[in-house]
Design a protein around this motif. Structure first.
Motif, PDB file in Angstrom:
ATOM      1  N   ALA A  46      11.790   2.078   3.312  1.00  0.00           N
ATOM      2  CA  ALA A  46      12.796   3.303   3.599  1.00  0.00           C
ATOM      3  C   ALA A  46      12.328   4.422   4.504  1.00  0.00           C
ATOM      4  N   TYR A  47      10.818   4.505   4.406  1.00  0.00           N
ATOM      5  CA  TYR A  47      10.145   5.651   5.172  1.00  0.00           C
ATOM      6  C   TYR A  47       9.460   5.115   6.246  1.00  0.00           C
ATOM      7  N   LEU A  82       0.775  -1.153   0.064  1.00  0.00           N
ATOM      8  CA  LEU A  82      -0.060   0.048   0.067  1.00  0.00           C
ATOM      9  C   LEU A  82       0.816   1.172  -0.095  1.00  0.00           C
ATOM     10  N   PHE A  83       1.582   1.381  -0.960  1.00  0.00           N
ATOM     11  CA  PHE A  83       2.464   2.556  -1.264  1.00  0.00           C
ATOM     12  C   PHE A  83       1.591   3.843  -1.468  1.00  0.00           C
ATOM     13  N   ASP A 108       6.399   7.115  -5.631  1.00  0.00           N
ATOM     14  CA  ASP A 108       6.216   7.608  -4.193  1.00  0.00           C
ATOM     15  C   ASP A 108       5.977   6.337  -3.147  1.00  0.00           C
ATOM     16  N   PHE A 109       7.124   5.929  -2.771  1.00  0.00           N
ATOM     17  CA  PHE A 109       7.050   4.744  -1.919  1.00  0.00           C
ATOM     18  C   PHE A 109       6.732   4.802  -0.406  1.00  0.00           C
TER      19      PHE A 109
END
Length: 92
Positions: A88-89, A43-44, A51-52
């Protein structure tokens, strides 16, 4: 800490040399790795446009295993919730 999003099965690709596909459970028990991984749609926000970041309903939120990294790719402190987010986020 990987999040696999299989298109047609719940198996993950393990080795190019053997073309092995295993369930995440079989991979974990066979290789004693991947305990911070899961198989689900991440669910990016918008993977098509690169936009990851994770949507607030992503199954990757609070599912990561700490590997000693204190910040995400943008410098946000990790973890913000009960555990690190996979990817990454770190989501706020």
């Amino acid at each position: 800490n990987n999040l696999f999003n299989p298109k047609s099965s719940s198996k993950i690709y393990v080795s190019r040399s053997t073309w092995a596909y295993l369930t995440i459970q079989a991979y974990q028990s066979t290789y004693a790795k991947g305990y911070g991984s899961l198989v689900a749609n991440p669910l990016f926000v918008n993977a098509t446009s690169g936009d990851f970041r994770l949507q607030t309903t992503s199954p990757a939120i609070d599912k990561g295993v700490s590997i000693g990294v204190s910040y995400d790719i943008k410098g946000t402190t990790r973890p913000l919730g009960a555990a690190n987010d996979i990817g990454a986020y770190e989501i706020k």
